[in-house]
Design an enzyme around this catalytic site. Structure first.
Site, PDB file in Angstrom:
ATOM      1  NE  ARG A   1      -2.595   1.053   3.617  1.00  0.00           N
ATOM      2  CZ  ARG A   1      -3.241   0.972   4.685  1.00  0.00           C
ATOM      3  NH1 ARG A   1      -4.610   0.695   4.610  1.00  0.00           N
ATOM      4  NH2 ARG A   1      -3.033   1.277   5.829  1.00  0.00           N
TER       5      ARG A   1
ATOM      6  CE  LYS B   1      -1.838   4.887   6.763  1.00  0.00           C
ATOM      7  NZ  LYS B   1      -2.728   5.578   7.466  1.00  0.00           N
TER       8      LYS B   1
ATOM      9  CD  GLU C   1     -11.430   7.002   5.443  1.00  0.00           C
ATOM     10  OE1 GLU C   1     -10.830   6.146   5.686  1.00  0.00           O
ATOM     11  OE2 GLU C   1     -11.037   8.112   4.724  1.00  0.00           O
TER      12      GLU C   1
END
Ligand code: PLP
Length: 286
Positions: free
Chosen positions: A50, A149, A182
């Site tokens: 990721r 991210k 989220e």
């Protein structure tokens, strides 16, 4: 403690990057949050992948292979004698000038920080978190893709500030259409009639803990459905919980003043909390 910076281990008190680093000036960079349980790193390959995917998406070329990064993460833990820890790899665009143009940055900065760490919510796992839906919106998919991210966490921080100010432990962030996206640093699940629902990952980060919960639910014969959810669905759920590397699986028992279900962590949430702990303690890269 020792901090990894560009291939060297530096004592924490001397660990520093330049004020001209674009990670500092512009939040131009990516990061990961990873846990080690009993000396084993949870889902290390998934986190490293990721990190590299986030970097690829912002055209940042990490000057290590994925294998080298995974090794550096494990080395950082070992050098610091850490067994139960939180590890934070950070890759920034690197040293540049005051302009935002990444062409001015010749070499990415690679940092790995590791600290001792237990589950972040302490006694709240027994009573449940109080969550607050906030006015900050997850602007995906119109702007930054939610699966990067990146070091731009101001949106999440503003959400956390709003939750704090309103007496909550965590924020619930909606997207511009009013759909649940989220929390400030975790994914959201709701249980209704023994089925588990969570938003698809078009408007939130594809959590690695979320993925582990999918697997655990399947193993325990619990159905998980990815779908659009609104605040109504959370308010009227039997149980609500959040998942994240730092939070693990954490029950939510109050949202915007509404008591959720019985007001206590529910049976399926508790089952998944136990299953997650067992998985975390019994798997991972030594
Ligand atoms: N959503 C956001 C915005 C996050 O920062 C995180 C933490 O990494 C998560 C969700 C949960 O993802 P994971 O379970 O991979 O930690």
């Amino acid at each position: 403690s020792l901090i990894y910076i560009d291939g060297e281990y530096v004592p924490a008190e001397n660990a520093a990057v330049s004020v001209f680093d674009h990670g500092f000036l512009y939040g131009d960079g990516v990061f990961e949050g990873i846990r080690a349980y009993g000396g084993r790193v949870f889902r290390l390959e998934d986190h490293v992948r990721r990190l590299f995917d986030s970097a690829q998406a912002i055209m940042l070329c990490i000057p290590l292979s994925q294998e080298e990064m995974a090794l550096a993460i494990r080395d950082t833990l070992r050098k610091n004698n850490l067994r139960d820890a939180y590890v934070r790899p950070i890759v920034t665009r690197g040293y540049g000038d005051l302009g935002l143009d990444p062409l001015k940055c010749r070499k990415p900065t690679v940092i790995i920080v590791a600290v001792e760490w237990g589950a972040m919510y302490g006694s709240l796992y027994e009573v449940g978190l109080t969550a607050i839906s906030v006015s900050v919106r997850r602007n995906a998919p119109d702007a930054l893709p939610p699966n990067i991210k990146s070091l731009n966490y101001l949106n999440n921080i503003l959400a956390k500030i709003e939750a704090n100010v309103k007496g909550g432990n965590e924020a619930i962030i909606l997207d511009s259409q009013g759909r649940i996206s989220e929390g400030s640093g975790d994914n959201i699940f709701v249980i209704k009639n023994k089925k588990v629902y969570t938003p698809h990952t078009l408007n939130n980060l594809k959590g690695i803990t979320r993925e582990a919960v999918f697997e655990l639910a399947e193993k325990n014969g619990i159905e998980v459905i990815e779908t659009d959810l609104g605040l109504f669905d959370l308010y009227t759920g039997d149980e609500v919980f959040v998942t994240g590397t730092a939070a693990e699986v954490a029950p939510v028992t109050k949202i915007d003043g509404r008591i959720i279900g019985s007001g206590k962590p529910g049976p399926i949430t508790k089952e998944l909390m136990v299953a997650f702990r067992e998985l975390a303690m019994s798997s991972g890269t030594p």
